[in-house]
Design a protein around this motif. Structure first.
Motif, PDB file in Angstrom:
ATOM      1  N   GLY A  98       5.904  53.146 -32.083  1.00 27.22           N
ATOM      2  CA  GLY A  98       6.097  52.268 -30.933  1.00 27.22           C
ATOM      3  C   GLY A  98       6.381  53.005 -29.641  1.00 27.22           C
ATOM      4  O   GLY A  98       6.846  52.409 -28.684  1.00 27.22           O
ATOM      5  N   GLY A 101       1.546  52.120 -27.032  1.00 26.24           N
ATOM      6  CA  GLY A 101       0.763  51.003 -27.530  1.00 26.24           C
ATOM      7  C   GLY A 101      -0.652  51.421 -27.883  1.00 26.24           C
ATOM      8  O   GLY A 101      -1.140  52.476 -27.463  1.00 26.24           O
ATOM      9  N   ASP A 128      -1.621  44.143 -33.510  1.00 20.36           N
ATOM     10  CA  ASP A 128      -0.724  43.743 -32.423  1.00 20.36           C
ATOM     11  C   ASP A 128       0.221  42.634 -32.873  1.00 20.36           C
ATOM     12  O   ASP A 128       1.421  42.654 -32.566  1.00 20.36           O
ATOM     13  CB  ASP A 128      -1.509  43.277 -31.196  1.00 20.36           C
ATOM     14  CG  ASP A 128      -2.084  44.424 -30.383  1.00 20.36           C
ATOM     15  OD1 ASP A 128      -1.716  45.593 -30.625  1.00 20.36           O
ATOM     16  OD2 ASP A 128      -2.921  44.143 -29.494  1.00 20.36           O
ATOM     17  N   GLU A 131       2.820  44.140 -35.120  1.00 21.59           N
ATOM     18  CA  GLU A 131       3.813  44.876 -34.334  1.00 21.59           C
ATOM     19  C   GLU A 131       4.795  43.918 -33.665  1.00 21.59           C
ATOM     20  O   GLU A 131       5.984  44.228 -33.545  1.00 21.59           O
ATOM     21  CB  GLU A 131       3.128  45.738 -33.268  1.00 21.59           C
ATOM     22  CG  GLU A 131       2.430  46.948 -33.816  1.00 21.59           C
ATOM     23  CD  GLU A 131       1.694  47.736 -32.754  1.00 21.59           C
ATOM     24  OE1 GLU A 131       1.402  47.187 -31.653  1.00 21.59           O
ATOM     25  OE2 GLU A 131       1.390  48.908 -33.017  1.00 21.59           O
ATOM     26  N   ALA A 140       9.092  46.023 -28.517  1.00 22.57           N
ATOM     27  CA  ALA A 140       7.706  45.529 -28.531  1.00 22.57           C
ATOM     28  C   ALA A 140       7.182  45.261 -27.129  1.00 22.57           C
ATOM     29  O   ALA A 140       5.982  45.432 -26.870  1.00 22.57           O
ATOM     30  CB  ALA A 140       7.612  44.265 -29.381  1.00 22.57           C
ATOM     31  N   ILE A 143       5.089  48.088 -25.744  1.00 22.77           N
ATOM     32  CA  ILE A 143       3.823  48.497 -26.342  1.00 22.77           C
ATOM     33  C   ILE A 143       2.794  47.374 -26.415  1.00 22.77           C
ATOM     34  O   ILE A 143       1.627  47.645 -26.654  1.00 22.77           O
ATOM     35  CB  ILE A 143       4.041  49.100 -27.749  1.00 22.77           C
ATOM     36  CG1 ILE A 143       4.759  48.122 -28.674  1.00 22.77           C
ATOM     37  CG2 ILE A 143       4.788  50.402 -27.663  1.00 22.77           C
ATOM     38  CD1 ILE A 143       4.882  48.582 -30.102  1.00 22.77           C
ATOM     39  N   LEU A 144       3.212  46.139 -26.211  1.00 17.54           N
ATOM     40  CA  LEU A 144       2.290  45.005 -26.251  1.00 17.54           C
ATOM     41  C   LEU A 144       2.175  44.395 -24.861  1.00 17.54           C
ATOM     42  O   LEU A 144       3.157  44.320 -24.131  1.00 17.54           O
ATOM     43  CB  LEU A 144       2.772  43.945 -27.246  1.00 17.54           C
ATOM     44  CG  LEU A 144       2.917  44.403 -28.698  1.00 17.54           C
ATOM     45  CD1 LEU A 144       3.565  43.308 -29.530  1.00 17.54           C
ATOM     46  CD2 LEU A 144       1.572  44.784 -29.273  1.00 17.54           C
TER      47      LEU A 144
END
Length: 165
Positions: A98, A101, A128, A131, A140, A143-144
């Protein structure tokens, strides 16, 4: 935008972490394939004979295919139709922990993709979503692009992953 720190581990430690993450990623995707309607909808059109692979040079690999509504883990050496191959253990480690991304790793050419691009994107959407469940929200969000709405509690998913259900 990425997490502002980097874990420092020797190559053997990074390989071990990547092996553990692939184990849990596969189990999470398998559990979500029957518990999250978005993952189920992404996986449903995949042909059963299509093999998806994640490879790390000098490290672990994950090969899987759809079997009914679930995913089956395949033995090493399966010829993947879709292959995501990281350029190094370090690159995979950054994505799997993490610290980066998938979109950022792709933009920085930290992995290559072989096979049908739209089918690969379907797989990446599933990752995704996984995650979004597996990482805590404060992590999160780095990275998202957007935190997915959860259709089940993370604790229920963790239990399913740990018990292999």
């Amino acid at each position: 935008m990425g997490v502002k720190f980097r874990y420092r581990l020797a190559a053997g430690g990074r390989r071990a972490v990547c092996r553990v993450v692939l184990f849990f990623l596969f189990r999470a995707l398998n559990a979500l394939s029957v518990r999250d309607s978005r993952v189920a909808a992404e996986i449903a059109p995949w042909p059963e004979e299509r093999v998806l692979g994640l490879e790390i040079p000098g490290g672990p690999a994950l090969y899987m295919a759809r079997r009914g509504k679930r995913l089956a883990r395949l033995k090493a050496g399966a010829a993947p139709d879709i292959l995501i191959r990281f350029k190094s253990v370090r690159d995979a480690f950054y994505v799997f922990t993490g610290q980066m991304g998938v979109a950022a790793a792709y933009a920085q050419h930290r992995f290559t993709v072989r096979g049908n691009v739209s089918a690969t994107m379907s797989f990446v959407r599933c990752v995704d979503l996984a995650e979004g469940y597996l990482f805590p929200p404060f992590w999160a969000k780095y990275i998202l692009k957007q935190l997915p709405e959860k259709q089940l509690g993370s604790l229920r998913l963790y239990a399913a992953v740990l018990l292999g259900r």
